[in-house]
Design an enzyme around this catalytic site. Sequence first.
Site, short mmCIF file in Angstrom:
data_model
loop_
_atom_site.label_atom_id
_atom_site.label_comp_id
_atom_site.label_asym_id
_atom_site.label_seq_id
_atom_site.Cartn_x
_atom_site.Cartn_y
_atom_site.Cartn_z
CG HIS A 152 41.78 36.23 47.24
ND1 HIS A 152 40.79 35.87 46.34
CD2 HIS A 152 41.44 37.46 47.69
CE1 HIS A 152 39.90 36.86 46.24
NE2 HIS A 152 40.30 37.84 47.06
CG ASP A 156 38.09 39.04 44.32
OD1 ASP A 156 37.83 39.32 45.51
OD2 ASP A 156 39.20 39.25 43.78
CG HIS A 231 36.24 42.77 42.77
ND1 HIS A 231 37.14 43.82 42.67
CD2 HIS A 231 36.63 42.04 43.87
CE1 HIS A 231 38.04 43.75 43.63
NE2 HIS A 231 37.75 42.66 44.37
CG HIS A 233 37.38 40.56 49.30
ND1 HIS A 233 38.32 39.68 48.80
CD2 HIS A 233 37.43 40.43 50.67
CE1 HIS A 233 38.92 39.05 49.79
NE2 HIS A 233 38.39 39.49 50.95
#
Length: 259
Positions: A152, A156, A231, A233
């Site tokens: 990642h 998030d 959500h 990012h």
Amino acid sequence: MAFTRATGKHRAPSRLTRRSRNIAGVATLATTGVVGSLASPAFAAEAAPSVEDTGLTQIVSMGSIADEIADQAAAQRQEAAEAAAKARAKAKAEAEAKRKAEARAKEAREAKERAAREAERRRLNTFRLPIAGSYVTTGYQAGGSLWSSGSHSGVDFRAASGTSVVAVGAGTVVEAGWGGAYGNNIVLRMNDGTYTQYGHLSSISVSVGQRVMPGQQIGLSGSTGNSTGPHLHFEARTSPEYGSDMNPVAYLRARGVSV
């Protein structure tokens, strides 16, 4: 018979004798001042001639009056000079008071301006969460098949679809539109030279080149692009390009944001 003139003490004086006596009387009167009394009855009442009767006394009196006038003129000039000096001193004091008042007013304005600049500087340097009251659901560099790089590249933040997304600080929009796997995304160049990214947005409300302030809404959260649900990012970068990411949590904390 011959006429004989009577003789004796009752004989009337002759004309010549009477004239001589008159002349002598006038001389005597002139000597004793009687003539003066006859010529000026007012002065005759005085026992002796006054000093005021002489021409010299009149000259002295005129000189005294001239001296008094001169003294009065000198006193008036002195009073005028003193009044002028007081007026100058008053004007100087008023000018000095005005100068000091203007200096105090200027100092107050400058202090106010400095305070305003400092407040603006603090405001511009203030950072905050991209979604108010949210928290991180997926951490930085978390591994998994969901990311093409294998980890990642950001974090998030939990957000329902349509939640307001704000700029974490002051900056300029350098990208606003479709970003592939990021879906609708925005990239900001922050005032400190770093970059922040906001991905998977449902809508965008800014354009490239626009200046934004801390806390200003730039879009709404969503689930566009490579996303498993609504959500936000969020990434922190050293450049606008993918791969220049850094830890977003450490980035925000270093700028006073509690994450």
